[in-house]
Design a protein around this motif. Sequence first.
Motif, PDB file in Angstrom:
ATOM      1  N   VAL A 141      -3.053   5.193  -0.535  1.00 21.58           N
ATOM      2  CA  VAL A 141      -4.194   4.770   0.265  1.00 21.58           C
ATOM      3  C   VAL A 141      -3.936   3.388   0.848  1.00 21.58           C
ATOM      4  O   VAL A 141      -4.195   3.130   2.011  1.00 21.58           O
ATOM      5  CB  VAL A 141      -5.479   4.777  -0.591  1.00 21.58           C
ATOM      6  CG1 VAL A 141      -6.626   4.177   0.170  1.00 21.58           C
ATOM      7  CG2 VAL A 141      -5.806   6.190  -1.029  1.00 21.58           C
ATOM      8  N   ARG A 142      -3.385   2.484   0.061  1.00 19.28           N
ATOM      9  CA  ARG A 142      -3.109   1.128   0.555  1.00 19.28           C
ATOM     10  C   ARG A 142      -2.029   1.141   1.627  1.00 19.28           C
ATOM     11  O   ARG A 142      -2.096   0.411   2.588  1.00 19.28           O
ATOM     12  CB  ARG A 142      -2.706   0.209  -0.586  1.00 19.28           C
ATOM     13  CG  ARG A 142      -3.889  -0.146  -1.434  1.00 19.28           C
ATOM     14  CD  ARG A 142      -3.527  -1.208  -2.423  1.00 19.28           C
ATOM     15  NE  ARG A 142      -4.708  -1.564  -3.170  1.00 19.28           N
ATOM     16  CZ  ARG A 142      -4.675  -2.114  -4.346  1.00 19.28           C
ATOM     17  NH1 ARG A 142      -3.520  -2.388  -4.920  1.00 19.28           N
ATOM     18  NH2 ARG A 142      -5.783  -2.417  -4.976  1.00 19.28           N
ATOM     19  N   ARG A 181      -2.440   1.462   9.257  1.00 17.24           N
ATOM     20  CA  ARG A 181      -3.577   1.393  10.183  1.00 17.24           C
ATOM     21  C   ARG A 181      -3.795  -0.025  10.699  1.00 17.24           C
ATOM     22  O   ARG A 181      -4.146  -0.220  11.862  1.00 17.24           O
ATOM     23  CB  ARG A 181      -4.842   1.911   9.519  1.00 17.24           C
ATOM     24  CG  ARG A 181      -4.889   3.416   9.424  1.00 17.24           C
ATOM     25  CD  ARG A 181      -6.249   3.866   8.989  1.00 17.24           C
ATOM     26  NE  ARG A 181      -6.645   3.123   7.783  1.00 17.24           N
ATOM     27  CZ  ARG A 181      -7.080   3.674   6.680  1.00 17.24           C
ATOM     28  NH1 ARG A 181      -7.214   4.957   6.586  1.00 17.24           N
ATOM     29  NH2 ARG A 181      -7.410   2.927   5.648  1.00 17.24           N
ATOM     30  N   LEU A 182      -3.606  -1.023   9.839  1.00 16.49           N
ATOM     31  CA  LEU A 182      -3.760  -2.413  10.258  1.00 16.49           C
ATOM     32  C   LEU A 182      -2.735  -2.779  11.323  1.00 16.49           C
ATOM     33  O   LEU A 182      -3.076  -3.355  12.357  1.00 16.49           O
ATOM     34  CB  LEU A 182      -3.631  -3.367   9.066  1.00 16.49           C
ATOM     35  CG  LEU A 182      -3.679  -4.854   9.412  1.00 16.49           C
ATOM     36  CD1 LEU A 182      -5.053  -5.231   9.944  1.00 16.49           C
ATOM     37  CD2 LEU A 182      -3.328  -5.692   8.198  1.00 16.49           C
ATOM     38  N   VAL A 183      -1.472  -2.436  11.102  1.00 16.24           N
ATOM     39  CA  VAL A 183      -0.419  -2.724  12.074  1.00 16.24           C
ATOM     40  C   VAL A 183      -0.710  -1.991  13.382  1.00 16.24           C
ATOM     41  O   VAL A 183      -0.578  -2.557  14.468  1.00 16.24           O
ATOM     42  CB  VAL A 183       0.967  -2.339  11.513  1.00 16.24           C
ATOM     43  CG1 VAL A 183       2.031  -2.418  12.593  1.00 16.24           C
ATOM     44  CG2 VAL A 183       1.334  -3.234  10.343  1.00 16.24           C
ATOM     45  N   GLU A 184      -1.147  -0.746  13.276  1.00 19.86           N
ATOM     46  CA  GLU A 184      -1.467   0.042  14.468  1.00 19.86           C
ATOM     47  C   GLU A 184      -2.622  -0.594  15.250  1.00 19.86           C
ATOM     48  O   GLU A 184      -2.561  -0.729  16.467  1.00 19.86           O
ATOM     49  CB  GLU A 184      -1.822   1.469  14.051  1.00 19.86           C
ATOM     50  CG  GLU A 184      -2.045   2.417  15.191  1.00 19.86           C
ATOM     51  CD  GLU A 184      -2.262   3.822  14.692  1.00 19.86           C
ATOM     52  OE1 GLU A 184      -1.615   4.731  15.228  1.00 19.86           O
ATOM     53  OE2 GLU A 184      -3.079   4.013  13.762  1.00 19.86           O
ATOM     54  N   ALA A 192       1.844 -10.119   2.678  1.00 15.40           N
ATOM     55  CA  ALA A 192       0.690 -10.479   1.848  1.00 15.40           C
ATOM     56  C   ALA A 192       0.068  -9.236   1.213  1.00 15.40           C
ATOM     57  O   ALA A 192      -0.278  -9.245   0.031  1.00 15.40           O
ATOM     58  CB  ALA A 192      -0.350 -11.222   2.679  1.00 15.40           C
ATOM     59  N   MET A 193      -0.068  -8.177   1.989  1.00 13.93           N
ATOM     60  CA  MET A 193      -0.613  -6.932   1.440  1.00 13.93           C
ATOM     61  C   MET A 193       0.329  -6.339   0.391  1.00 13.93           C
ATOM     62  O   MET A 193      -0.104  -5.829  -0.633  1.00 13.93           O
ATOM     63  CB  MET A 193      -0.865  -5.925   2.557  1.00 13.93           C
ATOM     64  CG  MET A 193      -2.014  -6.297   3.455  1.00 13.93           C
ATOM     65  SD  MET A 193      -2.301  -5.093   4.758  1.00 13.93           S
ATOM     66  CE  MET A 193      -3.171  -3.827   3.821  1.00 13.93           C
ATOM     67  N   GLY A 194       1.628  -6.403   0.656  1.00 13.08           N
ATOM     68  CA  GLY A 194       2.609  -5.863  -0.281  1.00 13.08           C
ATOM     69  C   GLY A 194       2.678  -6.657  -1.568  1.00 13.08           C
ATOM     70  O   GLY A 194       2.887  -6.098  -2.645  1.00 13.08           O
ATOM     71  N   THR A 195       2.483  -7.958  -1.485  1.00  7.53           N
ATOM     72  CA  THR A 195       2.515  -8.808  -2.678  1.00  7.53           C
ATOM     73  C   THR A 195       1.411  -8.421  -3.638  1.00  7.53           C
ATOM     74  O   THR A 195       1.604  -8.422  -4.855  1.00  7.53           O
ATOM     75  CB  THR A 195       2.384 -10.292  -2.269  1.00  7.53           C
ATOM     76  OG1 THR A 195       3.483 -10.618  -1.423  1.00  7.53           O
ATOM     77  CG2 THR A 195       2.403 -11.197  -3.475  1.00  7.53           C
TER      78      THR A 195
END
Length: 83
Positions: free
Chosen positions: A3-4, A10-13, A69-72
């Motif tokens: 989901v993340r 979706r954020l990058v898109e 940041a999201m991956g961290t």
Amino acid sequence: MAVRNSSMRRLVEYIAQSLVDNPAAVQVREVRNDRQAVVLELRVAPEDYGKVIGREGRVAKALRTLMRAMGTREGRHTSLKVV
């Protein structure tokens, strides 16, 4: 965690579509998704390529920073390829 990763895609898109003149041509796909890493590939129309790269790569660097940041938060390595 899927989901993340989907939300990261979706954020990058969303950001890429906001930057370009031809938002219908924006495509983001997961090239690699395993326990340690997520690699997203961003494709745009040829005339919009410079808009997602930015001067001296600043826009692409900002996108990669957001992904990092999201991956961290998940404890995973993230990467973005603009092709």
